[in-house]
Structures are given as C-alpha cells and as structure tokens.
Scaffold this motif. Structure first.
Motif, PDB file in Angstrom:
ATOM      1  N   ASN A  92      22.688  27.746  47.324  1.00  6.50           N
ATOM      2  CA  ASN A  92      22.430  27.690  48.773  1.00  6.50           C
ATOM      3  C   ASN A  92      22.590  29.056  49.436  1.00  6.50           C
ATOM      4  N   ASP A  93      22.609  30.136  48.635  1.00  9.63           N
ATOM      5  CA  ASP A  93      22.810  31.507  49.145  1.00  9.63           C
ATOM      6  C   ASP A  93      24.005  31.569  50.097  1.00  9.63           C
ATOM      7  N   PRO A  94      25.196  31.326  49.579  1.00  7.65           N
ATOM      8  CA  PRO A  94      26.361  31.273  50.471  1.00  7.65           C
ATOM      9  C   PRO A  94      26.765  32.658  50.981  1.00  7.65           C
ATOM     10  N   LEU A  95      27.496  32.646  52.079  1.00  5.22           N
ATOM     11  CA  LEU A  95      28.042  33.895  52.618  1.00  5.22           C
ATOM     12  C   LEU A  95      29.195  34.368  51.739  1.00  5.22           C
ATOM     13  N   VAL A  96      29.966  33.391  51.256  1.00 10.34           N
ATOM     14  CA  VAL A  96      31.174  33.702  50.501  1.00 10.34           C
ATOM     15  C   VAL A  96      31.177  32.895  49.208  1.00 10.34           C
ATOM     16  N   LEU A  97      31.611  33.524  48.144  1.00 10.81           N
ATOM     17  CA  LEU A  97      31.805  32.802  46.896  1.00 10.81           C
ATOM     18  C   LEU A  97      33.287  32.873  46.543  1.00 10.81           C
ATOM     19  N   LEU A  98      33.912  31.698  46.454  1.00 11.77           N
ATOM     20  CA  LEU A  98      35.336  31.639  46.121  1.00 11.77           C
ATOM     21  C   LEU A  98      35.452  31.210  44.658  1.00 11.77           C
ATOM     22  N   ALA A  99      36.224  31.925  43.892  1.00 12.11           N
ATOM     23  CA  ALA A  99      36.340  31.588  42.474  1.00 12.11           C
ATOM     24  C   ALA A  99      37.818  31.453  42.123  1.00 12.11           C
ATOM     25  N   ASP A 100      38.178  30.277  41.589  1.00  9.33           N
ATOM     26  CA  ASP A 100      39.578  30.018  41.253  1.00  9.33           C
ATOM     27  C   ASP A 100      39.736  30.032  39.738  1.00  9.33           C
ATOM     28  N   GLU A 101      40.230  31.144  39.207  1.00 11.62           N
ATOM     29  CA  GLU A 101      40.417  31.320  37.756  1.00 11.62           C
ATOM     30  C   GLU A 101      39.151  30.931  36.991  1.00 11.62           C
ATOM     31  N   PRO A 102      37.997  31.498  37.336  1.00 14.13           N
ATOM     32  CA  PRO A 102      36.759  31.029  36.695  1.00 14.13           C
ATOM     33  C   PRO A 102      36.669  31.390  35.225  1.00 14.13           C
TER      34      PRO A 102
ATOM     35  N   GLU B 173      32.176  42.168  50.552  1.00 10.61           N
ATOM     36  CA  GLU B 173      33.305  42.737  49.808  1.00 10.61           C
ATOM     37  C   GLU B 173      33.628  41.875  48.568  1.00 10.61           C
ATOM     38  N   PHE B 174      34.156  42.517  47.542  1.00 13.21           N
ATOM     39  CA  PHE B 174      34.624  41.806  46.339  1.00 13.21           C
ATOM     40  C   PHE B 174      36.130  42.005  46.271  1.00 13.21           C
ATOM     41  N   VAL B 175      36.868  40.899  46.363  1.00 10.51           N
ATOM     42  CA  VAL B 175      38.328  40.999  46.412  1.00 10.51           C
ATOM     43  C   VAL B 175      38.941  40.141  45.311  1.00 10.51           C
ATOM     44  N   PHE B 176      39.866  40.734  44.578  1.00 13.20           N
ATOM     45  CA  PHE B 176      40.642  39.941  43.627  1.00 13.20           C
ATOM     46  C   PHE B 176      41.892  39.418  44.318  1.00 13.20           C
ATOM     47  N   VAL B 177      42.248  38.180  44.026  1.00  7.61           N
ATOM     48  CA  VAL B 177      43.561  37.664  44.449  1.00  7.61           C
ATOM     49  C   VAL B 177      44.343  37.455  43.162  1.00  7.61           C
ATOM     50  N   ASN B 178      45.402  38.205  43.045  1.00  6.11           N
ATOM     51  CA  ASN B 178      46.154  38.214  41.788  1.00  6.11           C
ATOM     52  C   ASN B 178      47.575  37.726  42.019  1.00  6.11           C
ATOM     53  N   GLY B 179      48.153  37.217  40.964  1.00  7.15           N
ATOM     54  CA  GLY B 179      49.534  36.746  41.072  1.00  7.15           C
ATOM     55  C   GLY B 179      49.819  35.751  39.985  1.00  7.15           C
TER      56      GLY B 179
ATOM     57  N   ALA C 188      26.707  42.240  44.304  1.00  8.66           N
ATOM     58  CA  ALA C 188      25.770  43.337  44.580  1.00  8.66           C
ATOM     59  C   ALA C 188      24.631  42.877  45.484  1.00  8.66           C
ATOM     60  N   ARG C 189      24.353  41.577  45.482  1.00  8.10           N
ATOM     61  CA  ARG C 189      23.278  41.046  46.352  1.00  8.10           C
ATOM     62  C   ARG C 189      23.777  40.811  47.773  1.00  8.10           C
ATOM     63  N   GLY C 190      25.050  41.098  48.045  1.00  7.76           N
ATOM     64  CA  GLY C 190      25.565  41.041  49.421  1.00  7.76           C
ATOM     65  C   GLY C 190      26.488  39.866  49.696  1.00  7.76           C
ATOM     66  N   THR C 191      26.777  39.053  48.671  1.00  9.16           N
ATOM     67  CA  THR C 191      27.671  37.902  48.885  1.00  9.16           C
ATOM     68  C   THR C 191      29.117  38.365  48.784  1.00  9.16           C
ATOM     69  N   THR C 192      29.927  37.919  49.710  1.00 11.40           N
ATOM     70  CA  THR C 192      31.362  38.212  49.645  1.00 11.40           C
ATOM     71  C   THR C 192      31.974  37.375  48.517  1.00 11.40           C
TER      72      THR C 192
END
Lengths: 221, 295
Positions: A158-168, A33-39, A189-193
C-alpha cells in the motif's frame, strides 16, 4: 530536521501501576529516515512500535504520526491510520490458509481497492521481491526467508509512509538476514521511513544508520 | 471503494474451512425451530378449531312469559348492545314447541299432554366468532342473567371452558418454546462464533494489523450467522411440512375434530419464522464479535 513524521513527547506506557514498559520516551523521526531501535529483550522495543502503530495506547504523553495526535485519534479512525503504515514481525504473521498472493492482496482488500488494481500491484510487488513464481503457494511450503519476504511484500504493497519492523531477522540465519536487511535498505531508499527494532548488534554495525538504544523502557543513548 | 465484494467470498471460504461446526450449528437451530414451528402449528390449528366452534356457540336465555311485547323489544335491544353478542333470535313459545315436535317426530308420545305454550319464550344469542371471545362468554352470561326479564341462561359451558383452557395452554407453551428458541440460538450461535474466532485468532489479528475495519472483520461472521439462521430455519420448516403432510394423510383424528381439516402455517408466518431466525442469528453473531473487536 524538517517537521518530523513521527514524534513522541514524554511517552509512558504502563500495564499495571508497578509495570512500566516505556518511560519518558522523547523521539523525533523524519520522513525517509532509517532508524534502528536496539536493546535487550524486554527493553520495550516491541511496545514502542505498538504504540506508534496504535496497537497500544500510551498511558501518558503524546504520540504524533504524520501530523496526527494518536491520543486524540478515535478508535474508529485507527484502521485508516494503520493502512498508511506497514509492519513486519519476527513470526511473519502470514495467514496459513491463504496463498502468497492472497496474503499480500489482503492488505489492499481491507482498503476496498478494486480487484484489477490489486492484481496488478501485488504482481508488481511480488516480482520486485523475487516471489512471483511462489504466488500460488501456501506459506507453510516456503522457507523462513521467503515467508519474511512475503510479510514485507504485504507491508509495502500500500506504499506506506512508515515501515515498522519488529525483529524481522530474528528467525533467520545470517545469510537470509542480510538479504532481508538489503530489502529494507531498498525500501528506505525509495523514501519510506523505516523503524527497525532488533537486538542484533552485528546487523546494526553493518550499516551506518541512526540507532536508538532502549533499556528498561528508557532511551539510554 | 467498497469492501463488500471481499466480504462475501470470505464468508463462504470461512464456512468451507469450518464446515462441520457450521453444520452442527445449523442442525441445532433447525431442531429448535422445528419444535417452535410444531408448537405454533398446533396453536394455529387449535385457534382455527376454536374459531369454528365459536361460530356454533348459542347461548339460550329463557324469558319471563309475563313480559309484554314492548318489554321484549326493550330486552332484545339491551342484549344486542352487550359486548360479544353478534346476533339474536327471538323464539316464541309456539315456535319452540314446533321445534320439539320436529325433533321428536318419531316419538310423539313424549309430548303428549303438553300444551303448545308449555315452553317459555327464548332468545338465542350468537357470539362473535374469535378465540378470545371464548373468555368473554362467562361474563356475558352473568350480564344476561342480571337483566330483568331473563329467567335462565344455558350454554355449552363445559366444552367452551375446555377449549378455552386448551388454547390458553398451547399459547403459553408456544411462548415458552419461543423463549427456549431464543436462548438456545443465542448460546449455540455465540459459541460457534467464539470457537471460530479462537481458531482464527491469528488471522483476525493480522487483519487488524493491516488496517481492516471492524466492519470488514465482523462482516463475514454476521453473514455466516445469517446463513446458519436461514439454513437451520429453512430445514426446520421443510421438516415441519413433511411431518404435517404425513400426519394429515396417515393419522385419523378422533371424535369431535374428525371433520376439522388442519392446515399448514400460512406463508407470512413461515416467512416470519425464517426472517426472525436470520435476524436473531445475525444479532447474536455481531454481539459475540464485540469482545474481540477491541482496537
């Protein structure tokens, strides 16, 4: 939704008794899933990502990542969890005295991967991000957009399961921000959250992704 | 999969990047170890000197001339059983006189008019030859004095006591300097590590973010500490050896130690000092990192 990859149940995070940064957060994010965290600034976006990456422990509640309850995760095992996640920051967090190649390779070196494998994989990732000709260059000689691409390369090598991005895209102009955004779309699109924290409303409006809105530490949508 | 091949090059690259602070630390360690080594060297040689002189120590006891031969045998057996006694020799009155005659052969008049039996019979006692037994001489003399049949006890009291006091004092100084070495090394190495951590805090934070274990982060710092210990103590031992050689060839020793040839610290002691410095620096580095290595 299938079993979620990330789940937060009644999560609170306080630094002092009267400083609550996250309050009763309940959240389920599925695989890929691709999720935005906004605020707004100070809403708790960064703290939420830090809690998921186990840089901060929640004060109350449960945080689950890929079936692991982070409350019960011993300190010793935290680095191994982080290797399955990638994180990108607004200030890139590149190491100044390492070249582009060495910065990206570091994420594999800490895992003890063989040098020959590292060389092959890092070259491949740098190529896919258009950075192969910059691999011997030090970060200070790169533009902001290029530095952020190196940080992304490091977080996905490292082909992570999740990618966390903080104001990238926080430090980038609109054009560079759009480039970086499209990179995140490709990674997703390659399947990474992907969990993408931003206060940039335009960026969110440009895509049709799920948005979690935080305000004063609470989810408000 | 092992991270060790990455830790070693990282150590050297870190040291290159921060060479001045590492050099100053190594030189400070060298200075402190040199003082410690010098003190150990003095103590070691004084110990040898005392051992050499201990072998020469003779306690002379005068025996009551009225004792019967079987009483003398009983007395000899009792003396031999005392702690610190290595050997005894019984000198008859006649043997004692003959010795005097030999000593004063050019001034025979001195002995004129004295009979061959004017001296009492004596027991010459050799003590066991270690430094620590110097401290045993006084109680041994008391024990000898209390034995029936012994009328008087003589020994080189003054210089035996002085030698013992000098050795005790040097040992105390060596321990004190050892303590100073410990504290200085802890202070200097710990501050260097903390300074390096401060200068590289962003890099270390990034390492944590990408999943580096404490071992991966701490490893280069501990290795850096060990190298500082090795270089510092190695330099100190070389400087000490050079100083020793200089003093040994250029300086003539006074008085009673003129014929004593000092020797350098034995290889096991030098190895021990270097190994101790390395271990100390490694432990201090590891502990200095603890504060930072919160997850």
């Amino acid at each position: 939704m299938d079993a979620p990859l990330i789940e937060l149940k009644h999560v609170y995070k306080s630094y002092e008794q009267d400083l609550t940064v996250l309050e009763d957060i309940n959240l389920r994010i599925g695989k890929g899933e691709f999720v935005f965290v906004n605020g707004p600034s100070g809403a708790g976006k960064t703290t939420l990502l830090k809690v998921i990456l186990c840089l901060e422990r929640s004060t109350k509640g449960e945080v689950w990542v890929d079936g692991i309850n982070l409350r019960r995760l011993s300190n010793y095992k935290i680095p191994y969890l982080r290797r399955r996640m990638g994180m990108v920051f607004q200030d890139f967090k590149l190491i100044e005295n390492l070249t582009v190649f060495e910065n990206v390779a570091l994420a594999m070196e800490v895992c003890g991967v063989k040098k020959s494998v590292i060389e092959q994989k890092v070259d491949q990732v740098l190529k896919s991000l258009g950075l192969e000709i910059k691999k011997r260059i030090y970060p200070r000689r790169l533009s902001g957009g290029e530095q952020q691409r190196v940080a992304i390369a490091r977080s996905v090598v490292n082909d992570p399961l999740v990618l966390l991005a903080d104001e990238p895209t926080g430090n980038l102009d609109a054009g560079r921000a759009a480039d970086i955004m499209s990179l995140f779309n490709e990674i997703s699109a390659r399947g990474t959250t992907v969990i993408f924290a931003t206060h940039n409303q335009e960026l969110i409006r440009s895509t049709a992704k799920r948005v979690i809105v935080l305000d004063q530490g609470r989810i408000v949508n | 999969m092992s991270v060790i091949p990455y830790i070693i090059p990282r150590t050297f690259s870190n040291m290159r990047g921060n060479w001045l602070s590492h050099l100053m630390t190594a030189l400070t360690i060298a200075f402190v170890v040199l003082i410690f080594g010098l003190s150990t060297l003095i103590y070691f040689n004084l110990h040898r000197l005392a051992e050499n002189y201990s072998r020469e120590i003779r306690i002379v006891t005068y025996i009551d001339p009225a004792l019967l031969p079987e009483d003398i045998e009983g007395l000899k057996a009792k003396v031999l059983k005392l702690r610190g006694v290595a050997n005894i020799r019984y000198i008859t009155r006649q043997e004692g006189y003959q010795r005097l005659v030999q000593q004063f052969q050019d001034e025979k008049d001195i002995l004129a008019g004295l009979g061959e039996d004017f001296l009492p019979p004596t027991l010459e006692i050799e003590v066991t030859g270690t430094m620590y037994n110097l401290g045993r001489i006084r109680p041994l003399v008391s024990e000898l004095t209390s034995l029936p049949g012994i009328t008087d006890v003589y020994y080189g009291k003054e210089w035996v006591e002085r030698l013992r006091q000098a050795a005790d004092f040097t040992r105390l100084i060596t321990f004190a300097i050892g303590g100073l070495l410990l504290l200085t090394t802890i202070f200097v190495v710990s501050n260097t590590i903390k300074l390096t951590i401060y200068l590289r805090r962003n890099e270390l934070e990034t390492m944590r973010l990408v999943g580096a274990t404490n071992f991966f982060i701490r490893g280069p710092f501990v290795l850096e500490g060990m190298l500082q210990g090795l270089v510092g103590s190695g330099l100190a031992m070389l400087a000490l050896f050079a100083l020793f050689e200089f003093l040994n060839t250029q300086v003539s020793f006074p008085g009673f130690i003129r014929f004593f040839s000092p020797i350098f610290l034995p290889i096991p002691v030098v190895t021990g000092i270097i190994a101790g410095s390395i271990i100390l620096c490694a432990v201090v580095s590891a502990f200095s990192m603890r504060q930072f290595l919160r997850v």
